[in-house]
Motif scaffolding. Structure first.
Motif, PDB file in Angstrom:
ATOM      1  N   TYR A  69     -50.418  24.549  73.067  1.00  0.00           N
ATOM      2  CA  TYR A  69     -51.679  25.159  72.661  1.00  0.00           C
ATOM      3  C   TYR A  69     -52.861  24.206  72.789  1.00  0.00           C
ATOM      4  N   ASN A  70     -52.665  22.924  72.490  1.00  0.00           N
ATOM      5  CA  ASN A  70     -53.755  21.945  72.660  1.00  0.00           C
ATOM      6  C   ASN A  70     -54.239  21.938  74.105  1.00  0.00           C
ATOM      7  N   GLY A  76     -60.020  25.777  78.235  1.00  0.00           N
ATOM      8  CA  GLY A  76     -61.142  26.677  78.001  1.00  0.00           C
ATOM      9  C   GLY A  76     -60.764  28.146  78.059  1.00  0.00           C
ATOM     10  N   LEU A  77     -59.498  28.452  77.881  1.00  0.00           N
ATOM     11  CA  LEU A  77     -59.041  29.838  77.934  1.00  0.00           C
ATOM     12  C   LEU A  77     -59.148  30.472  76.553  1.00  0.00           C
ATOM     13  N   PRO A  78     -59.554  31.754  76.494  1.00  0.00           N
ATOM     14  CA  PRO A  78     -59.722  32.401  75.188  1.00  0.00           C
ATOM     15  C   PRO A  78     -58.379  32.828  74.590  1.00  0.00           C
ATOM     16  N   ILE A  82     -53.852  35.640  75.210  1.00  0.00           N
ATOM     17  CA  ILE A  82     -52.447  35.408  74.863  1.00  0.00           C
ATOM     18  C   ILE A  82     -51.864  36.700  74.313  1.00  0.00           C
ATOM     19  N   SER A  83     -50.767  37.160  74.902  1.00  0.00           N
ATOM     20  CA  SER A  83     -50.068  38.348  74.409  1.00  0.00           C
ATOM     21  C   SER A  83     -49.177  37.947  73.248  1.00  0.00           C
ATOM     22  N   ALA A  84     -49.370  38.619  72.120  1.00  0.00           N
ATOM     23  CA  ALA A  84     -48.560  38.314  70.935  1.00  0.00           C
ATOM     24  C   ALA A  84     -47.093  38.605  71.231  1.00  0.00           C
ATOM     25  N   GLU A  85     -46.233  37.767  70.681  1.00  0.00           N
ATOM     26  CA  GLU A  85     -44.805  37.899  70.952  1.00  0.00           C
ATOM     27  C   GLU A  85     -44.028  37.275  69.801  1.00  0.00           C
ATOM     28  N   GLY A  94     -35.302  18.995  65.987  1.00  0.00           N
ATOM     29  CA  GLY A  94     -34.253  19.540  65.139  1.00  0.00           C
ATOM     30  C   GLY A  94     -34.690  20.743  64.336  1.00  0.00           C
ATOM     31  N   GLU A  95     -35.847  21.295  64.641  1.00  0.00           N
ATOM     32  CA  GLU A  95     -36.374  22.432  63.899  1.00  0.00           C
ATOM     33  C   GLU A  95     -36.581  23.610  64.837  1.00  0.00           C
ATOM     34  N   SER A  96     -36.927  24.732  64.244  1.00  0.00           N
ATOM     35  CA  SER A  96     -37.313  25.881  65.052  1.00  0.00           C
ATOM     36  C   SER A  96     -38.834  26.022  64.980  1.00  0.00           C
ATOM     37  N   ALA A  97     -39.405  26.568  66.027  1.00  0.00           N
ATOM     38  CA  ALA A  97     -40.860  26.784  66.063  1.00  0.00           C
ATOM     39  C   ALA A  97     -41.131  28.145  66.683  1.00  0.00           C
ATOM     40  N   ARG A  98     -42.107  28.820  66.167  1.00  0.00           N
ATOM     41  CA  ARG A  98     -42.463  30.153  66.667  1.00  0.00           C
ATOM     42  C   ARG A  98     -43.543  30.023  67.726  1.00  0.00           C
ATOM     43  N   PHE A  99     -43.355  30.710  68.841  1.00  0.00           N
ATOM     44  CA  PHE A  99     -44.380  30.745  69.877  1.00  0.00           C
ATOM     45  C   PHE A  99     -45.573  31.554  69.388  1.00  0.00           C
ATOM     46  N   ILE A 100     -46.776  31.161  69.818  1.00  0.00           N
ATOM     47  CA  ILE A 100     -47.969  31.939  69.530  1.00  0.00           C
ATOM     48  C   ILE A 100     -47.907  33.243  70.309  1.00  0.00           C
ATOM     49  N   GLY A 101     -47.451  33.146  71.542  1.00  0.00           N
ATOM     50  CA  GLY A 101     -47.350  34.314  72.411  1.00  0.00           C
ATOM     51  C   GLY A 101     -47.088  33.869  73.831  1.00  0.00           C
ATOM     52  N   SER A 102     -47.421  34.727  74.787  1.00  0.00           N
ATOM     53  CA  SER A 102     -47.192  34.384  76.189  1.00  0.00           C
ATOM     54  C   SER A 102     -48.417  34.736  77.029  1.00  0.00           C
ATOM     55  N   ILE A 103     -48.495  34.093  78.186  1.00  0.00           N
ATOM     56  CA  ILE A 103     -49.602  34.337  79.106  1.00  0.00           C
ATOM     57  C   ILE A 103     -49.110  34.107  80.526  1.00  0.00           C
TER      58      ILE A 103
END
Length: 136
Positions: A69-70, A76-78, A82-85, A94-103
Motif C-alpha cells: 500500500y505504501n 499517486g493512484l486513488p 482498489i476493488s474490495a475483497e 508468522g501472522e495473518s494479514a488481510r488484503f485491502i483489496g485488488s487492482i
C-alpha cells in the motif's frame, strides 16, 4: 470407479518454445549495489502504469502478486480504484494479514526489442516491507 483421474506427466507432449533464445547476462555495473559474496534472490525493476518501480521481488513459486500500500500511494493512484475483497495472506512475520483489496494494472518489463507488456492483478497489502512489489 475412482472419484479422480490421475494423469502421468510422461504422456504429455512437450511444450515447444516458439521465440528466440537469448542469454540473460549481467554486467559489472549491474552489481554495484550488491554486497559480495551474496545469495540474493532475484530483485528487478518493473514499470507499473507510468511509474518505474524498483525493488520488485520475484518468486515464481507464489500464486499472488502483492503491491504494498505504501508503494500504491506513492504511485499517486486513488483508493477508489482498489476493488474490495475479503482475502488474507498467511506467513508474513508468522501472522495473518488481510488484503485491502485488488487492482489490475498494466505492467511493462524489459526494453525494446525484448519488451513484455501485460495486465497483472495485484493484491494490495497494508504492511511494511523492504520490497515495493512481490511478483509471483
Amino acid at each position: 470407479m475412482p472419484l479422480t483421474d490421475i494423469h502421468s506427466l510422461e504422456t504429455r507432449t512437450p511444450k515447444v518454445f516458439k521465440g528466440e533464445f537469448m542469454d540473460i547476462t549481467f554486467r559489472e555495473a549491474d552489481a554495484r549495489w550488491v554486497h559480495h559474496p551474496h545469495n540474493a534472490v532475484l530483485v528487478i525493476s518493473l514499470q507499473i502504469g507510468t511509474k518505474n518501480i524498483y525493488r520488485v521481488f520475484m518468486d515464481n513459486g507464489s500464486s499472488t502478486n502483492i503491491l504494498y500500500y505504501n508503494t500504491y500511494r506513492k504511485m499517486g493512484l486513488p483508493d477508489r480504484d482498489i476493488s474490495a475483497e475479503d482475502a488474507w495472506v498467511y506467513g508474513f512475520s508468522g501472522e495473518s494479514a488481510r488484503f485491502i483489496g485488488s487492482i489490475r494494472l498494466p505492467c511493462t518489463l524489459g526494453e525494446i526489442p525484448l519488451l513484455l507488456m501485460k495486465m497483472l492483478d495485484f493484491k494490495v497489502l497494508n504492511q511494511e516491507s523492504s520490497q515495493n512489489v512481490f511478483l509471483g
